[in-house]
Design an enzyme around this catalytic site. Structure first.
Site, PDB file in Angstrom:
ATOM      1  N   GLU A   1       0.921  -1.432  -0.074  1.00 48.97           N
ATOM      2  CA  GLU A   1       0.003  -0.005   0.153  1.00 48.97           C
ATOM      3  C   GLU A   1       0.839   1.118  -0.010  1.00 48.97           C
ATOM      4  O   GLU A   1       2.081   1.214   0.569  1.00 48.97           O
ATOM      5  CB  GLU A   1      -0.898   0.015   1.184  1.00 48.97           C
ATOM      6  CG  GLU A   1      -1.662  -1.016   1.605  1.00 48.97           C
ATOM      7  CD  GLU A   1      -2.265  -1.135   2.948  1.00 48.97           C
ATOM      8  OE1 GLU A   1      -3.052  -1.949   3.135  1.00 48.97           O
ATOM      9  OE2 GLU A   1      -2.164  -0.349   3.605  1.00 48.97           O
TER      10      GLU A   1
ATOM     11  N   CYS B   1       4.584  -7.053  15.158  1.00 51.17           N
ATOM     12  CA  CYS B   1       4.126  -6.620  16.279  1.00 51.17           C
ATOM     13  C   CYS B   1       2.528  -6.896  16.479  1.00 51.17           C
ATOM     14  O   CYS B   1       1.772  -7.123  15.585  1.00 51.17           O
ATOM     15  CB  CYS B   1       3.876  -4.781  16.033  1.00 51.17           C
ATOM     16  SG  CYS B   1       5.575  -4.539  15.901  1.00 51.17           S
TER      17      CYS B   1
ATOM     18  N   CYS C   1      -2.094   0.832   8.946  1.00 56.37           N
ATOM     19  CA  CYS C   1      -1.031  -0.047   8.480  1.00 56.37           C
ATOM     20  C   CYS C   1      -1.232  -1.453   7.967  1.00 56.37           C
ATOM     21  O   CYS C   1      -1.725  -2.235   8.729  1.00 56.37           O
ATOM     22  CB  CYS C   1      -0.003   0.092   9.423  1.00 56.37           C
ATOM     23  SG  CYS C   1       1.543  -0.893   9.463  1.00 56.37           S
TER      24      CYS C   1
ATOM     25  N   CYS D   1      -0.430  -5.130  14.884  1.00 50.81           N
ATOM     26  CA  CYS D   1      -0.279  -4.367  13.620  1.00 50.81           C
ATOM     27  C   CYS D   1      -0.760  -5.538  12.396  1.00 50.81           C
ATOM     28  O   CYS D   1      -0.128  -6.566  12.467  1.00 50.81           O
ATOM     29  CB  CYS D   1       0.988  -4.087  13.191  1.00 50.81           C
ATOM     30  SG  CYS D   1       1.510  -3.627  11.568  1.00 50.81           S
TER      31      CYS D   1
ATOM     32  N   CYS E   1       5.689  -8.024   7.306  1.00 47.37           N
ATOM     33  CA  CYS E   1       6.844  -7.523   8.037  1.00 47.37           C
ATOM     34  C   CYS E   1       7.372  -8.602   9.019  1.00 47.37           C
ATOM     35  O   CYS E   1       6.397  -9.319   9.386  1.00 47.37           O
ATOM     36  CB  CYS E   1       6.278  -6.241   9.050  1.00 47.37           C
ATOM     37  SG  CYS E   1       7.345  -5.564   9.925  1.00 47.37           S
TER      38      CYS E   1
ATOM     39  N   CYS F   1       2.931   8.186   2.075  1.00 48.00           N
ATOM     40  CA  CYS F   1       3.533   7.337   3.024  1.00 48.00           C
ATOM     41  C   CYS F   1       3.758   5.844   2.423  1.00 48.00           C
ATOM     42  O   CYS F   1       2.836   5.359   1.610  1.00 48.00           O
ATOM     43  CB  CYS F   1       2.188   6.967   4.077  1.00 48.00           C
ATOM     44  SG  CYS F   1       2.696   5.564   5.075  1.00 48.00           S
TER      45      CYS F   1
HETATM   46  N1  SAH Z   1       7.727  -0.841  10.802  1.00 49.18           N
HETATM   47  C1  SAH Z   1       7.691   0.444  11.148  1.00 49.18           C
HETATM   48  C2  SAH Z   1       6.997   1.471   9.971  1.00 49.18           C
HETATM   49  C3  SAH Z   1       5.723   0.926   9.517  1.00 49.18           C
HETATM   50  S1  SAH Z   1       4.578   0.933  10.778  1.00 49.18           S
HETATM   51  C4  SAH Z   1       7.342   1.026  12.472  1.00 49.18           C
HETATM   52  O1  SAH Z   1       6.844   0.005  13.161  1.00 49.18           O
HETATM   53  O2  SAH Z   1       7.687   1.742  13.007  1.00 49.18           O
HETATM   54  C5  SAH Z   1       4.157   2.657  11.135  1.00 49.18           C
HETATM   55  C6  SAH Z   1       3.316   2.844  12.411  1.00 49.18           C
HETATM   56  O3  SAH Z   1       1.932   2.637  12.320  1.00 49.18           O
HETATM   57  C7  SAH Z   1       4.081   2.266  13.630  1.00 49.18           C
HETATM   58  O4  SAH Z   1       4.323   3.357  14.593  1.00 49.18           O
HETATM   59  C8  SAH Z   1       3.123   1.361  14.084  1.00 49.18           C
HETATM   60  O5  SAH Z   1       3.043   1.096  15.406  1.00 49.18           O
HETATM   61  C9  SAH Z   1       1.727   2.046  13.862  1.00 49.18           C
HETATM   62  N2  SAH Z   1       0.701   0.992  13.431  1.00 49.18           N
HETATM   63  C10 SAH Z   1       0.680  -0.199  13.202  1.00 49.18           C
HETATM   64  N3  SAH Z   1      -0.489  -0.591  13.230  1.00 49.18           N
HETATM   65  C11 SAH Z   1      -1.583   0.138  13.688  1.00 49.18           C
HETATM   66  C12 SAH Z   1      -2.716   0.201  14.158  1.00 49.18           C
HETATM   67  N4  SAH Z   1      -3.554  -0.727  14.039  1.00 49.18           N
HETATM   68  N5  SAH Z   1      -3.097   1.480  14.703  1.00 49.18           N
HETATM   69  C13 SAH Z   1      -2.373   2.423  14.871  1.00 49.18           C
HETATM   70  N6  SAH Z   1      -1.065   2.377  14.618  1.00 49.18           N
HETATM   71  C14 SAH Z   1      -0.762   1.461  14.221  1.00 49.18           C
HETATM   72 FE1  SF4 Z   2       6.154  -4.213  11.077  1.00 45.16          FE
HETATM   73 FE2  SF4 Z   2       3.768  -3.295  11.748  1.00 45.16          FE
HETATM   74 FE3  SF4 Z   2       5.652  -3.718  13.619  1.00 45.16          FE
HETATM   75 FE4  SF4 Z   2       5.949  -1.772  11.994  1.00 45.16          FE
HETATM   76  S1  SF4 Z   2       4.228  -2.050  13.591  1.00 45.16           S
HETATM   77  S2  SF4 Z   2       7.498  -3.159  12.698  1.00 45.16           S
HETATM   78  S3  SF4 Z   2       4.960  -2.621  10.065  1.00 45.16           S
HETATM   79  S4  SF4 Z   2       4.676  -5.443  12.267  1.00 45.16           S
END
Ligand code: SAH
Ligand code: SF4
Length: 353
Positions: free
Chosen positions: A95, A120, A338, A123, A116, A109
């Site tokens: 995306e 996390c 994300c 996510c 990934c 973005c």
């Molecule tokens: N992997 C990198 C960049 C991509 S994620 C990182 O983790 O920083 C970018 C941001 O989106 C991160 O701060 C992540 O915690 C946030 N994010 C992911 N899933 C989310 C969600 N469901 N709601 C809000 N923020 C989210």
């Molecule tokens: Fe990966 Fe999502 Fe964690 Fe960013 S927030 S490191 S994209 S799993």
């Protein structure tokens, strides 16, 4: 890096393209013409390069992805944010998002990986782990397709906050950043580019060693290791203290203030005491705080704190004298979080089967 057996046209320097032209039995200046189309006119489709001979256009199209990526879907939300689902040359999807801001500003973005590996727990991008890295050319094509979607307009800012952990795809990301900031190529200021990381320490070190003025955003999400361990699984999680020490190093090396991103999750990291600790850490390390209200991705164990809790959290930080901003995405309608659009499509496809 090749994808589906081919390299990408985008990203090559004029010099490389001149060499390619002579190697293909053409005059060297043809390489300069191709670079002009790409970097001055945002054109990579050979059929649009009107001043090239037909045979050369055919050869370009046969040799390179130009482009390899196509827009497969788009969603829009009420605030004007547009999210593009991009289909890559091998059928995978990522995306990119176009985000309008005040004063007619435009931010893109971008994604850096398909899936990934950090995974996390809150996510959607990491739910199935890593499928593959994006090639530098694919990252640059995201940028270019965004420009086309915006009516041939280049963005004011770029953030690498889409799908993937860019610092785990370091070489391809660094090559894309180089092409984006090279005055002879896209010529963007590194100060307008932000790379977001989950706190992948070895990558942060290498990023600092680039010695460029890129902005670094660190997804901290917790001010203590025990809380952080509930959100980010073991193998790729580093201690808060070491991450913040690396943030200090980044400020010193790049001369850029680091941003700490903090996704607010109800009952997990949203207490007043969390806000106080976070504010203290931010002040100590001369960092800004970016609060992100959690966007529900469906089926998960997490939820967004109530509005008053979020506002109070922000106020505690501001009152403590730390620099804080708050991002509340209206996720439901636009699949804004994300990785959500990509997931929705895959699940849709699975249902069709
Ligand atoms: N992997 C990198 C960049 C991509 S994620 C990182 O983790 O920083 C970018 C941001 O989106 C991160 O701060 C992540 O915690 C946030 N994010 C992911 N899933 C989310 C969600 N469901 N709601 C809000 N923020 C989210
Ligand atoms: Fe990966 Fe999502 Fe964690 Fe960013 S927030 S490191 S994209 S799993």
């Amino acid at each position: 890096m090749k994808v589906a057996g081919k390299n990408f046209l985008i990203g090559h320097t004029a010099l490389e393209l001149r060499e390619w032209a002579t190697g293909s039995g053409e005059a060297a200046f043809r390489g300069g013409q191709i670079a002009g189309w790409i970097y001055r006119n945002n054109v990579i489709a050979p059929e649009e390069m009107k001043n090239l001979p037909g045979a050369l256009r055919t050869k370009l199209a046969e040799t390179f992805h130009a482009p390899g990526t196509a827009v497969a879907d788009e969603t829009r939300s009420g605030d004007g944010t547009r999210k593009l689902l991009l289909r890559l040359a091998d059928g995978e999807t990522v995306e990119m998002v176009l985000i309008p801001g005040g004063d007619d500003r435009l931010t893109f973005c971008l994604s850096t990986q398909v899936g990934c590996p950090v995974r996390c727990r809150f996510c959607a991008s990491g739910r199935d782990g890593l499928i593959r890295n994006l090639a530098a050319g694919e990252i640059l094509e995201e940028y270019l397709l965004g420009i086309h979607a915006a009516g041939n307009r280049r963005p004011d800012n770029l953030v690498f906050m889409g799908i993937g952990e860019g610092l785990l795809n370091f070489d391809e990301l660094a090559a894309a950043l180089e092409a984006l900031t090279d005055p002879e190529r896209f010529g963007m200021s590194p100060r307008r580019i932000t790379v977001s990381t989950s706190g992948y320490l070895p990558g942060m070190r290498r990023f600092a060693e680039l010695g460029r003025e890129y902005n670094l955003a660190i997804s901290l999400h917790a001010s203590d290791d025990a809380t952080r361990a509930r959100l980010i699984p073991d193998p790729l999680r580093y201690p808060v203290e070491e991450i913040l020490a690396e943030a200090d190093h980044y400020l010193e090396r790049a001369g850029r203030m680091v941003t700490l991103e903090y996704t607010l999750l109800r009952g997990i990291n949203d207490r007043p005491s969390d806000a106080e600790r976070l504010a203290r850490l931010a002040r100590l390390h001369h960092a800004k705080i970016n609060l992100i209200a959690y966007n529900e991705t469906g089926g998960g164990e997490f939820s967004r704190p109530p509005r008053n809790v979020i506002e109070n959290f922000e106020k505690i930080i501001a009152d403590a004298g730390a620099h804080v901003t708050l991002r509340v995405e209206r996720g439901g309608e636009s699949a804004a979080a994300c990785g959500q659009l990509r997931r929705m499509h895959r699940e849709g496809k699975e249902k069709e089967k």
